[in-house]
Design a protein around this motif. Structure first.
Motif, PDB file in Angstrom:
ATOM      1  N   ILE A   1     -40.478 -42.971  87.928  1.00  0.00           N
ATOM      2  CA  ILE A   1     -41.465 -44.140  88.164  1.00  0.00           C
ATOM      3  C   ILE A   1     -42.827 -43.639  87.815  1.00  0.00           C
ATOM      4  O   ILE A   1     -43.448 -42.965  88.419  1.00  0.00           O
ATOM      5  CB  ILE A   1     -41.296 -44.686  89.785  1.00  0.00           C
ATOM      6  N   ASP A   2     -43.279 -44.442  86.638  1.00  0.00           N
ATOM      7  CA  ASP A   2     -44.495 -44.428  86.316  1.00  0.00           C
ATOM      8  C   ASP A   2     -45.355 -45.559  86.828  1.00  0.00           C
ATOM      9  O   ASP A   2     -45.157 -46.798  86.042  1.00  0.00           O
ATOM     10  CB  ASP A   2     -44.540 -44.251  84.669  1.00  0.00           C
ATOM     11  N   LEU A   3     -46.199 -45.513  87.676  1.00  0.00           N
ATOM     12  CA  LEU A   3     -46.855 -46.543  88.363  1.00  0.00           C
ATOM     13  C   LEU A   3     -47.962 -47.373  87.188  1.00  0.00           C
ATOM     14  O   LEU A   3     -47.914 -48.737  87.322  1.00  0.00           O
ATOM     15  CB  LEU A   3     -47.707 -46.315  89.411  1.00  0.00           C
ATOM     16  N   ASN A   4     -48.465 -46.578  86.228  1.00  0.00           N
ATOM     17  CA  ASN A   4     -49.218 -47.429  85.379  1.00  0.00           C
ATOM     18  C   ASN A   4     -48.386 -47.896  84.191  1.00  0.00           C
ATOM     19  O   ASN A   4     -49.155 -48.716  83.508  1.00  0.00           O
ATOM     20  CB  ASN A   4     -50.185 -46.158  84.733  1.00  0.00           C
TER      21      ASN A   4
ATOM     22  N   GLY B   1     -31.102 -33.297  97.257  1.00  0.00           N
ATOM     23  CA  GLY B   1     -31.682 -32.088  97.617  1.00  0.00           C
ATOM     24  C   GLY B   1     -32.972 -32.035  98.423  1.00  0.00           C
ATOM     25  O   GLY B   1     -33.372 -33.264  98.416  1.00  0.00           O
ATOM     26  N   PRO B   2     -33.651 -31.059  98.636  1.00  0.00           N
ATOM     27  CA  PRO B   2     -34.656 -30.861  99.564  1.00  0.00           C
ATOM     28  C   PRO B   2     -35.688 -31.603  99.041  1.00  0.00           C
ATOM     29  O   PRO B   2     -36.688 -32.280  99.549  1.00  0.00           O
ATOM     30  CB  PRO B   2     -35.004 -29.334  99.994  1.00  0.00           C
ATOM     31  N   ALA B   3     -36.249 -31.384  97.552  1.00  0.00           N
ATOM     32  CA  ALA B   3     -37.095 -32.008  96.925  1.00  0.00           C
ATOM     33  C   ALA B   3     -36.577 -33.266  96.080  1.00  0.00           C
ATOM     34  O   ALA B   3     -36.774 -33.517  95.030  1.00  0.00           O
ATOM     35  CB  ALA B   3     -37.880 -31.055  96.008  1.00  0.00           C
ATOM     36  N   TRP B   4     -36.149 -34.113  96.872  1.00  0.00           N
ATOM     37  CA  TRP B   4     -35.546 -35.413  96.529  1.00  0.00           C
ATOM     38  C   TRP B   4     -36.199 -36.326  95.668  1.00  0.00           C
ATOM     39  O   TRP B   4     -35.983 -37.053  94.529  1.00  0.00           O
ATOM     40  CB  TRP B   4     -34.950 -36.405  97.688  1.00  0.00           C
ATOM     41  N   TRP B   5     -37.765 -36.279  95.886  1.00  0.00           N
ATOM     42  CA  TRP B   5     -38.695 -36.900  94.902  1.00  0.00           C
ATOM     43  C   TRP B   5     -38.677 -36.410  93.729  1.00  0.00           C
ATOM     44  O   TRP B   5     -39.461 -37.109  92.895  1.00  0.00           O
ATOM     45  CB  TRP B   5     -40.162 -36.879  95.716  1.00  0.00           C
TER      46      TRP B   5
ATOM     47  N   GLU C   1     -32.378 -39.608  89.803  1.00  0.00           N
ATOM     48  CA  GLU C   1     -31.432 -40.129  90.530  1.00  0.00           C
ATOM     49  C   GLU C   1     -31.925 -40.790  91.733  1.00  0.00           C
ATOM     50  O   GLU C   1     -31.223 -41.942  92.230  1.00  0.00           O
ATOM     51  CB  GLU C   1     -30.268 -39.190  90.896  1.00  0.00           C
ATOM     52  N   ALA C   2     -32.725 -40.096  92.761  1.00  0.00           N
ATOM     53  CA  ALA C   2     -33.330 -40.660  93.713  1.00  0.00           C
ATOM     54  C   ALA C   2     -34.019 -41.702  93.595  1.00  0.00           C
ATOM     55  O   ALA C   2     -33.919 -42.928  94.354  1.00  0.00           O
ATOM     56  CB  ALA C   2     -34.223 -39.689  94.558  1.00  0.00           C
ATOM     57  N   GLY C   3     -34.852 -42.081  92.491  1.00  0.00           N
ATOM     58  CA  GLY C   3     -35.353 -43.154  92.064  1.00  0.00           C
ATOM     59  C   GLY C   3     -34.527 -44.202  91.846  1.00  0.00           C
ATOM     60  O   GLY C   3     -34.767 -45.343  92.168  1.00  0.00           O
ATOM     61  N   ALA C   4     -33.131 -43.927  91.143  1.00  0.00           N
ATOM     62  CA  ALA C   4     -32.313 -45.264  90.889  1.00  0.00           C
ATOM     63  C   ALA C   4     -31.729 -45.607  92.128  1.00  0.00           C
ATOM     64  O   ALA C   4     -31.547 -46.958  92.311  1.00  0.00           O
ATOM     65  CB  ALA C   4     -31.362 -44.622  89.870  1.00  0.00           C
ATOM     66  N   PHE C   5     -31.580 -44.627  93.167  1.00  0.00           N
ATOM     67  CA  PHE C   5     -30.954 -45.203  94.287  1.00  0.00           C
ATOM     68  C   PHE C   5     -31.774 -46.098  95.235  1.00  0.00           C
ATOM     69  O   PHE C   5     -31.433 -46.751  95.655  1.00  0.00           O
ATOM     70  CB  PHE C   5     -30.580 -43.613  95.130  1.00  0.00           C
TER      71      PHE C   5
ATOM     72  N   LEU D   1     -31.927 -50.313  96.324  1.00  0.00           N
ATOM     73  CA  LEU D   1     -32.275 -50.666  97.694  1.00  0.00           C
ATOM     74  C   LEU D   1     -33.264 -51.848  97.666  1.00  0.00           C
ATOM     75  O   LEU D   1     -33.402 -52.802  98.325  1.00  0.00           O
ATOM     76  CB  LEU D   1     -32.476 -49.569  98.672  1.00  0.00           C
ATOM     77  N   TRP D   2     -34.519 -51.338  97.000  1.00  0.00           N
ATOM     78  CA  TRP D   2     -35.824 -52.131  96.962  1.00  0.00           C
ATOM     79  C   TRP D   2     -35.186 -53.464  96.082  1.00  0.00           C
ATOM     80  O   TRP D   2     -36.107 -54.618  96.598  1.00  0.00           O
ATOM     81  CB  TRP D   2     -36.665 -51.429  96.182  1.00  0.00           C
ATOM     82  N   ALA D   3     -34.103 -53.431  95.254  1.00  0.00           N
ATOM     83  CA  ALA D   3     -33.942 -54.745  94.580  1.00  0.00           C
ATOM     84  C   ALA D   3     -33.669 -55.880  95.396  1.00  0.00           C
ATOM     85  O   ALA D   3     -33.612 -57.064  95.151  1.00  0.00           O
ATOM     86  CB  ALA D   3     -32.790 -54.550  93.595  1.00  0.00           C
ATOM     87  N   ARG D   4     -33.164 -55.677  96.943  1.00  0.00           N
ATOM     88  CA  ARG D   4     -32.722 -56.642  97.626  1.00  0.00           C
ATOM     89  C   ARG D   4     -33.705 -57.283  98.475  1.00  0.00           C
ATOM     90  O   ARG D   4     -33.452 -58.448  99.127  1.00  0.00           O
ATOM     91  CB  ARG D   4     -31.784 -56.081  98.722  1.00  0.00           C
ATOM     92  N   GLY D   5     -35.123 -56.965  98.076  1.00  0.00           N
ATOM     93  CA  GLY D   5     -36.225 -57.832  98.667  1.00  0.00           C
ATOM     94  C   GLY D   5     -36.017 -57.551 100.311  1.00  0.00           C
ATOM     95  O   GLY D   5     -35.707 -56.297 100.764  1.00  0.00           O
ATOM     96  N   SER D   6     -36.499 -58.623 100.861  1.00  0.00           N
ATOM     97  CA  SER D   6     -36.504 -58.273 102.495  1.00  0.00           C
ATOM     98  C   SER D   6     -35.293 -58.827 103.098  1.00  0.00           C
ATOM     99  O   SER D   6     -35.395 -59.080 104.288  1.00  0.00           O
ATOM    100  CB  SER D   6     -38.097 -59.205 102.885  1.00  0.00           C
TER     101      SER D   6
END
Length: 577
Positions: A284-287, A484-488, A492-496, A500-505
């Protein structure tokens, strides 16, 4: 045959057809549900546009210090958040059978209820905010602002002076308590006007939680952590303050949890870069996100506190950042980045489900990223000063002790609020003394008890953070188990998380646990992590909590449902004081 015959035959056929043509179908009048749907959709559109306008103004205020007038945005819209419109939305909820539609209407009703309360309580809110801002303490012949008390206590080395500072605020609180009491009385009246049978009924719908079951969990958490908490606080008090825990008072708490030894690990200007690098590992590239704007200007009048703000979800999401220093600033940046990502990757098109509703799930995403400050692997990567194993262990012990303190404090506040609003015969001061003495495991002085109104919250607000911390712990556990311990560092963690984020609130806390392969809130995940870090055994037998009520509105005459109003978060809005 004559050329005229076909045309005559055609005319005859037309005449015969006209003579035997069926009468026009009678169009039934629109149903009550159809009429209300049109009216409520118009209300929703108007509310969405107003919220967008207000958040643009908040952004200008936050990033540039511009003078803004939020109240002016309501000009000509006084009737929008009326009781009549609240009842209109509520009536449509009672006619609706579709679960998704019901959830959206519940979120909308909650937003309108929040706006109605805000308008009706404006005079009381302004009075208490102005009074609190003007309160002064007289300490050793000099005046200090009440707003500065927490900072002064954290910086004061002398236990005696901390106690004197804390006590000096008590006389000033007597005036503030009277204002808060009048506000509390008016709030109860307004809850009844909205049709709720009790303060708790409204709070239950506002938090979208079964408060009774949540209170049972709070009680279990207090019991399970009581002795470990005492042991942890004894160690911390001796190490940080050179005092036994038995001698500590609430005046010492800000100093106790001040993270002095790790400030150099987070130098000025690097906190945003660390957050960006963290999410970059997940792909994920915020910029590069076209719908995200990051304002990192270091302007004199810019608010130093980071803020993620959605002007319009998900097309216009913004992050305000001003370079700061220290672990607290780094934690706030990570927290706001969690909010930013949730809002930016929402694919929910429905306004009510994209940005309204109870904030527990959104706060869990923020807590997930803020909790990286308690992750040894992330710290090793991002906090060079903590490369020393002993120093890192000391920091983790202090931060985990603080988390345990916050969890217990939220549990105690929730139990206090519930008992307070259930029992009309109880003395609120004595109830506060008993519950908070147990929660903090320290005696309550007369000065402490005078905080009984200042320490109150609107409609069981602690329920949100209480659940969000546990939910974040479950999210972290799943991410570590899967990636893994450094999931960030795993795309694949980003895709996961994006799924979840796609569902909004829209999802409840329970539904989010189901989406990650679990079934209900599991507090033991976080508490076991704290137990390991703090090296104290915790005897846990906590049941998973399915605390979310089905989104079914109650009988219109008694308890129309509601959910949390969504203006800028209470810790961020500049209009709260």
């Amino acid at each position: 045959m004559s050329p005229r015959i076909p045309s005559l035959l055609a005319a005859a056929v037309c005449l015969l057809s006209a003579c035997h043509k069926a009468p026009p179908a009678v169009v039934p009048p629109p149903s009550e549900e159809e009429l209300l749907t049109g009216e409520v959709n118009a209300l929703s559109t108007e509310a969405a546009l107003l919220l967008e306008e207000q958040h643009r103004l908040v952004w200008d205020f936050w990033t540039e210090g511009k003078a803004v007038d939020i109240s002016a945005t309501y000009s000509g819209k006084q009737a929008l958040f009326s009781l009549e419109n609240l009842r209109r939305i509520d009536r449509l909820r009672h006619l609706t059978r579709d679960p998704r539609e019901l959830r959206a209407l519940t979120a909308l009703h909650g937003h309108f209820a929040g706006e109605f309360l805000s308008r009706e309580l404006a005079e009381h809110n302004d009075a208490s905010a102005n009074l609190e801002a003007s309160l002064k303490l007289n300490v050793d012949g000099r005046e200090v602002r009440y707003h500065d008390l927490e900072r002064l206590l954290a910086n004061e080395k002398s236990a005696l002076r901390r106690k004197a500072l804390y006590a000096a605020a008590t006389p000033a609180l007597a005036r503030l308590n009277q204002t808060l009491l009048r506000r509390e009385t008016r709030t109860r009246e307004l809850v009844q006007q909205m049709g709720f049978e009790s303060y708790e009924a409204f709070g239950s719908e506002l938090r979208q939680a079964d408060l009774e079951r949540l209170a049972q969990l709070a009680e279990e958490v207090l019991q399970a952590t009581q002795e470990p908490y005492r042991l942890v606080m004894e160690r911390l008090a001796q190490r940080e303050l050179g005092l036994p825990f038995a001698q500590l008072t609430r005046a010492d708490i800000p100093r106790l949890f001040r993270s002095r030894e790790v400030e150099d690990a987070f130098p000025k200007g690097e906190s945003l870069a660390k957050a960006q690098a963290t999410v970059a590992g997940m792909g994920i590239d915020l910029n590069a996100l076209p719908n995200v704007k990051v304002d990192a200007r270091d302007l004199p009048r810019k608010n130093p506190r980071p803020l993620a703000l959605a002007v319009k979800v998900p097309s216009d999401v913004r992050l305000s950042f001003k370079p700061g220093t220290g672990v607290l600033h780094q934690g706030r940046v990570l927290h706001e980045v969690g909010h930013l990502l949730h809002m930016a990757f929402t694919q929910e098109a429905r306004f009510e489900l994209a940005r309204l509703g109870n904030p527990t799930v959104g706060e869990a995403y923020s807590a997930l990223f803020e909790d990286l400050l308690e992750d040894p692997v992330w710290l090793e990567e991002n906090a060079g000063v903590l490369g020393d194993a002993d120093k890192r262990a000391q920091y983790l012990a202090a931060s985990s002790a603080h988390k345990l303190y916050l969890i217990r404090h939220a549990a105690g506040r929730l139990l206090y609020q519930l008992e307070l609003h259930r029992r009309t015969d109880v003395d609120p001061r004595e109830l506060y003394r008993a519950l908070m003495a147990r929660t903090g495991a320290m005696p309550m002085t007369a000065d402490d008890v005078e905080r009984y109104l200042v320490d109150q919250e609107d409609f069981y607000q602690s329920a949100d953070s209480f659940r969000a911390w546990f939910l974040a712990g479950q999210l972290q556990g799943q991410l570590k188990a899967r990636f893994g311990p450094a999931w960030w560092r795993a795309p694949e963690a980003g895709a996961f998380l994006k799924e979840l984020w796609a569902r909004g609130s829209a999802p409840s806390a329970r539904e989010l646990t189901q989406a990650i392969g679990e079934n209900g809130l599991a507090p033991d995940v976080l508490l076991l992590r704290l137990s390991t870090t703090l090296q104290v055994p915790m005897k846990l037998d906590l049941r998973r909590l399915d605390d979310t009520p089905a989104p079914t509105p109650a009988a219109p005459a008694k308890t129309p449902a509601s959910t949390v109003p969504q203006m800028p978060r209470a810790d961020a809005t500049p209009l709260a004081s």
